[in-house]
Design a protein around this motif. Structure first.
Motif, short mmCIF file in Angstrom:
data_model
loop_
_atom_site.label_atom_id
_atom_site.label_comp_id
_atom_site.label_asym_id
_atom_site.label_seq_id
_atom_site.Cartn_x
_atom_site.Cartn_y
_atom_site.Cartn_z
N PRO A 88 2.64 -9.98 14.11
CA PRO A 88 3.03 -8.64 14.34
C PRO A 88 2.94 -7.96 12.76
CG PRO A 88 4.77 -10.13 14.50
CD PRO A 88 3.63 -11.06 14.64
N PRO A 89 2.90 -6.80 12.81
CA PRO A 89 2.79 -6.09 11.80
C PRO A 89 3.79 -6.54 10.81
CG PRO A 89 3.07 -4.58 13.27
CD PRO A 89 2.82 -5.98 14.04
N PRO A 90 3.88 -6.67 9.51
CA PRO A 90 5.03 -6.86 8.58
C PRO A 90 6.05 -5.80 8.46
CG PRO A 90 3.08 -6.48 7.08
CD PRO A 90 2.44 -6.34 8.62
N THR A 91 7.27 -6.06 8.22
CA THR A 91 8.30 -5.40 8.09
C THR A 91 9.07 -5.83 6.76
OG1 THR A 91 9.76 -6.79 9.24
CG2 THR A 91 8.52 -5.07 10.35
N GLY A 92 9.82 -4.71 6.42
CA GLY A 92 10.93 -4.67 5.35
C GLY A 92 10.04 -5.12 3.96
N GLU A 93 10.72 -6.15 3.37
CA GLU A 93 10.43 -6.47 2.06
C GLU A 93 8.86 -6.90 2.10
OE1 GLU A 93 12.78 -8.87 -0.27
OE2 GLU A 93 14.47 -7.92 -0.04
N LEU A 94 8.50 -7.73 3.17
CA LEU A 94 7.16 -8.42 3.25
C LEU A 94 6.19 -7.12 3.28
CD1 LEU A 94 5.73 -10.89 3.49
CD2 LEU A 94 5.92 -10.73 6.13
N GLN A 95 6.63 -6.01 4.00
CA GLN A 95 5.68 -4.85 4.03
C GLN A 95 5.49 -4.28 2.91
OE1 GLN A 95 6.31 -2.22 7.34
NE2 GLN A 95 6.04 -0.60 5.89
N ASP A 96 6.68 -4.28 2.15
CA ASP A 96 6.44 -3.58 0.68
C ASP A 96 5.55 -4.23 -0.02
OD1 ASP A 96 8.23 -1.57 1.59
OD2 ASP A 96 10.03 -2.42 0.59
N SER A 97 5.64 -5.66 -0.09
CA SER A 97 4.73 -6.41 -1.10
C SER A 97 3.22 -6.11 -0.46
CB SER A 97 5.13 -7.77 -1.17
OG SER A 97 5.23 -8.41 0.14
N ILE A 98 3.25 -6.13 0.62
CA ILE A 98 1.94 -6.16 1.36
C ILE A 98 1.19 -4.70 0.71
CG2 ILE A 98 0.45 -5.88 3.44
CD1 ILE A 98 1.89 -8.15 4.47
N LEU A 99 2.23 -3.70 1.18
CA LEU A 99 1.73 -2.32 0.65
C LEU A 99 1.32 -2.32 -0.74
CD1 LEU A 99 3.76 -0.02 2.52
CD2 LEU A 99 1.35 -0.24 2.86
N LEU B 157 -6.16 -6.52 18.79
CA LEU B 157 -6.25 -5.56 19.78
C LEU B 157 -5.53 -5.81 21.02
CD1 LEU B 157 -9.96 -4.35 19.25
CD2 LEU B 157 -7.94 -3.35 18.36
N ALA B 158 -5.62 -6.79 21.38
CA ALA B 158 -5.12 -7.42 22.64
C ALA B 158 -3.46 -7.15 22.51
CB ALA B 158 -5.42 -8.87 22.64
N ARG B 159 -3.00 -7.31 21.28
CA ARG B 159 -1.82 -7.55 21.27
C ARG B 159 -1.07 -5.93 21.07
NH1 ARG B 159 1.04 -6.49 17.42
NH2 ARG B 159 -0.50 -6.44 16.31
N ARG B 160 -1.38 -5.20 22.11
CA ARG B 160 -1.05 -3.80 21.75
C ARG B 160 0.55 -3.68 22.03
NH1 ARG B 160 -6.41 -3.31 23.48
NH2 ARG B 160 -6.60 -3.17 21.22
N GLY B 161 1.34 -3.81 21.27
CA GLY B 161 2.62 -3.87 21.31
C GLY B 161 3.09 -2.53 21.83
N GLY B 162 4.01 -2.08 22.48
CA GLY B 162 4.45 -0.89 22.79
C GLY B 162 5.76 -0.66 21.76
#
Lengths: 1163, 287
Positions: free
Chosen positions: A662-673, A123-128
């Motif tokens: 940070p939230p994952p992106t790209g392929e990593l995100q796909d596999s997590i999804l 929560l602290a890491r509220r990235g913009g």
């Protein structure tokens, strides 16, 4: 985007057209907030060319307003975070440096708590990292860093009371805006601080971390406790940002890019012309206290508003967007508008040209807000459009608004309405402080040896209970001490205790204890603690609540209120909730978490499915509120419990997935999804939501669902399952148009609660901000399933201001903002409104002293503590019903007697005064003045009724082995509660009730005397109003009237036919086979209603028996289903068997002879 | 009798290494005439127990035991009727009953094949006539009778006093018409922790000068003086456990307590030295 606004300002298109244009893109429902002039071809053409930009308009508008205000209001309170940065493409801003994209929402979440635990780290890491659809990419790839601006606006720290601000109101200063004049620390939004071009984009954060008095102005930096929030590498696109930026830009975005490209060139040109960027004027805003004395507020003057028309237009568009729920967060916008209203003074930017030509004034090239006058004017314009929302705020806010002299000055009319609303408001909101914790009581049925598998398990649990409370007490004693750390202090002891839990059954015992204790301590306002009552604090609220509550309220006033952290605080665990969160974290027991989730889910299902309202409140308008009071309390208890449970469920369920990275992106995100999408949800919230919407129980389901979702991790909104939920919630949000109020729609405050919680959810960092603006709205308006019941909780007035503010303490920021304006203004400290402080409602004559009442309330509460929960439910049930019946009893006896007296008095009056009788109003007054004083008996009678009826009911309902002492105490408490309930209602309403009944009697009697022309007119008005309300009957299954309702409806119809119709009514059509056939489809068939109708038709002389007989006869010849034919035959026989009353000749004559009206019309 | 910490310390100071005899107690009574005999006895007993606990180990070394046993044997050889064991206990500053146990154990070890079981020893101490040696039996008897802090006789007296106060409390509750569940009833229902009484309908105890009263759900009777040591042990083992299950309650220390210990009132543990007078019950008609 700018082009749209430009065309609007040039009056090429109308406001209505623009709003329709935006709204269409998101929903098909019609725009209701505005009048709707005919579409004109030019408008349509102008707008259709801008079609691809539609979606971006609202974010653009919001950012535009924030930006404009920031130019003139660096001094003002922190501006609420903007909407996801949409295009900031404004042409010709003099001297404006090129701007990066604005993320913005990140700043909504000041780290209000020291987030020491891993759980809250994300929560602290509220990235913009959010931005509007498809934007940030073109901004030189700076996209992700904007939220890093740690130097964003802090809370109210940097200011001290100004002028004669009353020091006795410390709370008022809390939201006092910081001194923003240090522009290095508080760069106006839209400007890059000099020399920091390579740095992160400064942006504004909504303020208030709770501020203590010690934070003096001289140390403004101490307020900036917020660390740089997010350090996501700029090259990394947000995982959540699914917007198709980059190569796959849709055509709309491309054209947007072109527009921006041009802008950029334009700007760099300007930059070269004026190399000095906007820079602070230091003399205006030194943070040193010695200089703040010079900060006098600039007066606002309606006469000096610079371009009214333009402001009016923008205000109208803005208001319409708010009214249509096109903005994510209603209260955030209100907060912003309040900030404009209370803007203190303006800083003139060096480069702004005060001598703008009129031509420039009309476009966007000149600043929208040129002065304080403009700001205030704009704010008041917007507020005027939202009076309805304002009038539903709490009394304190209304008072401050109505006392605001700027508002008075700019719109006396609005001020008048607000003042009236204030005077009529009963919405006192208090977030009372609770007493300290009490333990969950030992219940032999669930806790004794028989419930355990072995002696060992039994004794282990015995020890655990003791360790748990020992830990809790230690936490209570120490958690506020500086330097005390939960994990260090208690962690090992908790883990040792958890380690003893071996048997699964012990886990469930412990979890039950944990959950009960959680509910007991945290249910109440702000989670700061709870009433000691445990699962149902309603006895407290019912019995002597005022007496017990008063002390807490006093305490509350003495203690600095906790700031909820701005209008959009992040989800937190305030007060006692912190203990439970830390306990879960320290225990770090996978078994415990699983058992806890099981238990929380079960309880949520159970409460969510609870039949509410429990007792169908009687629909007679008069005493219905006596029932509703109880229902509302019950609802509040259930809702608050659900929210608490759901919050913890969300916390535990998403705990393994949340982390600081940070939230994952790209392929990593796909596999997590791929991985996550096959994990079943911990609780099938989607189904619960769907069912809730269908059953019109959104007002119960959505608030807890929001709490649950607020703890979701970044991946959750991407999962199809949850995406569906968000889509439903977005549709719901759009559908909650406040101005649409009609029969069958959701109650206003229910809507307001939903809007507030949903708006808050949409601002949670883990909820992708583009979700709101990107979501292609449903092609048609959100409609609940047609099988939905006509009435559900949503249509019942279950939410009051107390509940609204309890669930959404951040709405209170509005009041704080206004209060800070008062306290900061010299000579304004005293409002013109008299503060009315009713000490206590004088109800029953001889009352025991306050103290002893308080003690009795305390005792009654304590009494239930060690009794089985069923005992408490029984007593409350009895009190509820007896109290309600008591009111009905009084109505049937005392009031009915008085009405009879009224009738005979009236007869006497009429005899003495002759046929004409006299003025009905006057007669009524005379009668009421004679009869109303008798209402005082109601209390004594009511008390007697409750005393007589309650004990027997309690005795009948409790088990026979109940000890005598317990039984008699339960009876006494039931008597007390019932009496209190009944007498509270009676003392407030008896006079009005008598008056109403006497009035009805008077008009009955007078009507019997002969119709008064005036009364006729009134009657006709009535019937028109009534005609509006006649529901369009659909298939009978869908629209069912309550029995009482149906009968009343028939009465009204009969009376209409008899009294109001000027021509003959073809009543025989009623009995046509087609119409009677409608009855066949209803179950149960309401023959009694038909019989009643037939009798009344004859009785009222509307139809003759013979006619009806003939109709019934012809009905027999029609084709019917077997059973229907039989029942119909029975009905006919029943009707025909009734004794023939001799029909007065007169009635028959009335029917055949044309009455006066017809004659007149024909002549 | 409620004492301040300072008052208590003064008394405790006088008790440092005073033998647990009736004479000592009489002297104490003279020194603190305003305190009741029972309170002084209770304090005396507790202080003495603390003292014994501190010095216990040194009397239990095998050398010490051997030396005591030899002195006993030598003593009874000279004069079997003299209070050899009692004098020895007083001389080495140890509780006579405990000294008797020590010697008895040693004696049995010397004379029996197998080491004696605890229950056998307890039984012999309760009834010295069971001791095979007549002289030792007599010596042991003298020790037990003269020890006012330890031993089966003292235990018996304490138990009786405790029971007596429970009965007293029960009578008071009945007299006040307060209905309750007692320890036995609670145990039968399967409660895991059982205070002396749980009130079926709670009461409020008013305190002078306080706005709010204190709710009482349970009452525990303690026929002793509440000093720090015993109170903390009780809190941990009993009172908090009661609170954890039944809510706030009342502890009656019939022989008084140290005032400063009554610091958990707000939390829900209330101390009194007698049955409270200013009690409010649930009225018959509240409204």
């Amino acid at each position: 985007m700018a082009a749209v606004l430009e065309s609007l300002l040039r009056e090429e298109v109308s406001v209505a057209a623009v709003v329709r244009w935006i709204a269409r893109s998101t929903q098909g429902s019609e725009v209701t907030a505005l009048t709707r002039p005919q579409d004109n071809a030019g408008e349509a053409a102008a707008l259709s060319s801008l079609r691809p930009l539609r979606k971006e308009f609202v974010p653009f508008l919001l950012n535009f307003l924030r930006e404009q205000s920031s130019r003139v209001l660096p001094q003002g309170p922190p501006t609420p975070a903007k909407a996801p940065g949409a295009s900031t493409a404004l042409p010709g801003r003099p001297g404006g440096p090129p701007r990066g994209s604005r993320g913005a929402r990140s700043q909504l979440f000041p780290p209000t708590e020291a987030l020491s635990t891993t759980a809250e780290a994300p929560l602290a890491r509220r990235g913009g990292r959010r931005r509007g659809p498809g934007l940030a990419r073109e901004r030189g790839g700076r996209g992700l860093e904007e939220g890093v601006s740690g130097e964003s606006l802090p809370g109210a720290g940097g200011r001290r009371l100004r002028g004669s601000g009353s020091p006795s109101r410390p709370s008022l200063t809390l939201s006092d805006p910081p001194n923003l004049s240090n522009l290095e620390e508080f760069p106006p939004v839209g400007s890059v601080p000099p020399g920091s071009t390579g740095r992160t984009k400064p942006s504004r954060r909504i303020n208030p971390t709770p501020v203590s008095e010690e934070r003096s102005l001289s140390k403004p930096k101490t307020c900036f406790t917020s660390p740089p929030i997010s350090c996501v590498p700029s090259s990394q696109p947000s995982a959540l940002d699914t917007s198709p930026w980059g190569l796959g830009l849709p055509p709309g975005c491309r054209s947007l890019q072109e527009e921006r490209e041009m802008l950029r060139k334009e700007r760099s040109k300007q930059l070269q012309q004026s190399p000095t960027p906007i820079c602070p004027t230091p003399e205006l805003g030194s943070p040193l206290p010695s200089q703040t004395g010079s900060l006098t507020d600039e007066p606002a003057d309606p006469a000096r508003v610079s371009s009214r028309q333009r402001l009016e237009l923008v205000a109208l568009v803005y208001s319409s967007c708010i009214a249509e729920n096109l903005v994510p967060n209603l209260f955030l916008e209100l907060f912003f508008v309040f900030q404009l209203l209370t803007a203190r003074r303006m800083v003139t930017a060096k480069d702004s040209d005060p001598e703008l030509s009129p031509a420039v004034l009309d476009s966007l090239e000149s600043p929208l807000f040129q002065s304080i006058h403009d700001c205030v004017f704009f704010a008041v314009q917007v507020l005027e459009c939202h009076f309805q929302v304002l009038s539903n705020l709490d009394k304190g806010t209304l008072k401050l608004l109505a006392e605001n002299e700027r508002l008075l000055c700019f719109s006396p009319a609005l001020q008048g309405r607000l003042r009236a609303a204030y005077e009529g408001s009963v919405a006192k909101v208090s977030l009372a402080m609770p007493p300290s914790a009490q333990a969950v009581s030992f219940q032999p049925e669930t806790d004794n040896r028989a419930n355990f598998s072995s002696d060992r398990a039994f004794h282990t649990f015995k020890k655990q209970r003791d360790v748990f409370y020992e830990v809790l007490r230690e936490w209570e004693d120490h958690h506020e001490e500086p330097g005390w750390d939960f994990e260090k202090g208690l962690g090992s002891r908790i883990r040792a205790m958890m380690g003893q839990l071996s048997a699964a059954c012990s886990h469930s015992h412990f979890v039950r204890l944990f959950q009960k204790q959680l509910l007991q301590m945290c249910q109440s306002p702000g989670g700061a603690g709870g009433t000691v009552l445990g699962e149902a604090p309603d006895v407290l609220s019912m019995l002597g609540a005022d007496k017990l509550g008063r002390l807490w309220r006093l305490q509350e006033r003495l203690m600095a209120p906790q700031s909820s952290g701005g209008p959009c605080p992040p989800p937190t665990f305030p007060g006692c909730q912190g203990f439970f969160r830390d306990f879960i974290l320290s225990a770090s027991s996978f078994q415990f978490n699983q058992h806890l989730m099981d238990s929380l889910s079960l309880k949520i299902r159970e409460l969510n499915g609870l039949a509410l309202p429990q007792h169908e409140p009687s629909d007679e308008d008069g005493e219905s509120d006596v029932d509703w009071q109880g229902e509302r309390k019950q609802f509040a208890v259930v809702l608050l419990s659900l929210r608490l449970l759901a919050k913890f469920l969300g916390f535990v369920a998403f705990l393994p997935y949340r982390g600081p990275e940070p939230p994952p992106t790209g392929e990593l995100q796909d596999s997590i999804l791929a991985l996550r999408s096959q994990v079943p949800p911990v609780l099938d919230v989607r189904t619960l939501l769907q069912r809730g919407l269908q059953a019109r129980r959104a007002v119960l389901t959505v608030p807890w669902l929001v709490e649950f979702l607020s703890f979701a991790d970044h991946v959750v909104p991407l999962l199809e399952y949850y995406r569906g939920i968000f889509t439903l919630l977005l549709r719901l949000h759009r559908s909650l148009v406040l101005s649409q109020e009609s029969e069958g729609k959701m109650c206003f405050l229910n809507k307001l609660l939903l809007l507030a919680v949903l708006g808050w959810l949409f601002q949670i960092p883990t909820v992708p901000e583009d979700l709101f603006f990107l979501e292609e709205g449903p092609s048609d308006a959100f409609e609940v399933d047609t099988v939905a019941p006509e009435h559900g909780l949503d249509n019942a007035p279950v939410v009051d201001q107390q509940l609204l503010y309890t669930c959404c303490p951040y709405i209170g920021e509005l009041r704080k903002l206004l209060a800070s304006w008062v306290s900061g203004s010299s000579g304004r400290s005293g409002g013109f409104m008299r503060k009315i402080t009713p000490t206590t409602t004088t109800s029953l004559g001889a009352q025991p002293s306050q103290t002893s009442q308080g003690l009795q309330a305390q005792l009654a509460q304590a009494f239930f503590h060690n009794q089985p929960p069923s005992l408490r439910r029984t007593v409350e049930f009895v009190a509820e019903r007896i109290g309600s019946n008591c009111v009905k009893h009084i109505k049937a006896t005392l009031v009915a007697d008085l009405v009879r007296q009224a009738e005979s008095l009236l007869q006497e009056q009429l005899v003495t005064q002759g046929e004409e009788g006299g003025d009905p109003a006057q007669l009524l007054e005379i009668l009421c003045s004679q009869l109303c004083p008798h209402g005082a008996q109601a209390l004594a009678l009511g008390q007697e009724f409750c005393q007589r009826k309650s004990p027997g009911a309690v005795r009948a309902l409790l088990p026979e082995e109940t000890p005598a002492a317990v039984l008699s105490s339960a009876e006494n408490i039931a008597v007390g509660l019932a009496t209190e309930k009944a007498c509270a209602w009676l003392s407030a309403n008896i006079t009005a009730l008598i008056r109403r009944e006497v009035k009805a009697a008077v008009s009955r009697t007078l009507r019997a005397q002969g119709p008064e022309p005036a009364a006729r007119g009134e009657r006709r008005g009535c019937s028109r109003a009534f005609a509006d309300q006649i529901p369009i009957l659909g298939p009978p299954a869908q629209y069912r009237l309550e029995r009482g309702q149906a009968r009343r409806l028939l009465h009204m119809l009969l009376s209409l036919w008899k009294e109001d119709f000027q021509g003959p009514v073809p009543l025989q059509l009623l009995l046509s086979p087609r119409n009677v056939g409608l009855l066949a489809d209803t179950r149960p068939r309401e023959w009694d209603l038909l019989l009643f109708l037939l009798r009344e038709l004859v009785e009222k002389g509307l139809m003759r028996r013979m006619e009806i007989e003939a109709c019934l006869g012809s009905l027999h010849q029609a084709q019917w289903p077997g059973d229907f034919a039989e029942e119909l035959a029975t009905l006919s026989n029943l009707f025909l068997a009734e004794p023939h009353l001799p029909e007065p000749q007169l009635r028959a004559c009335e029917l055949v002879q044309p009455n006066r009206g017809t004659v007149l019309a024909q002549s | 009798m409620i004492l301040t910490k300072a008052q208590y310390d003064e008394i405790a100071q006088c008790l440092v290494s005073v033998p647990p005899t009736r004479q000592s107690l009489r002297k104490l009574k003279q020194r603190f005439p305003s305190q009741s005999q029972a309170t002084l006895l209770s304090i005396f007993s507790q202080e003495y127990q603390k003292h014994i606990k501190r010095t216990h180990a040194k009397h239990h070394t095998s050398e010490a035991i051997e030396s005591y046993y030899q002195r006993y044997l030598n003593g009874v050889v000279k004069n079997g009727a003299a209070p050899v064991l009692l004098d020895l206990a007083n001389e080495v500053d140890y509780a006579p009953s405990l000294m008797a146990r020590l010697i008895l154990e040693k004696f049995l070890q010397e004379h029996e094949e197998t080491p004696p079981s605890k229950s056998v020893i307890n039984s012999m101490l309760r009834d010295p006539s069971q001791i095979p040696d007549g002289v030792l039996a007599n010596q042991v008897y003298q020790c037990i009778v003269n020890d006012c802090c330890y031993g089966p006789l003292v235990d018996c007296i304490k138990h009786a006093i405790g029971h007596e106060h429970e009965v007293l409390l029960r009578d008071l509750l009945l007299e006040k018409n307060l209905s309750f569940l007692d320890e036995d009833q609670l145990r039968a229902k399967g409660y895991d922790k059982t205070p002396d009484f749980i009130l079926q309908v709670p009461v409020v105890m008013l305190c002078p000068l306080a706005v709010e009263g204190h709710i009482i759900h349970w009452i525990e009777s303690k026929a002793s003086f509440g000093d720090e040591c015993s109170h903390h042990a009780y809190l941990h083992d009993q009172f908090w456990s009661y609170w954890n299950r039944f809510g706030p309650g009342l502890v009656i220390y019939w022989y008084g307590f140290i005032q400063e210990l009554d610091c958990n009132r707000e939390r829900g543990i209330l101390l009194k030295a007698c049955f409270p007078m200013n009690i409010v019950t649930l009225c018959h008609s509240i409204a």
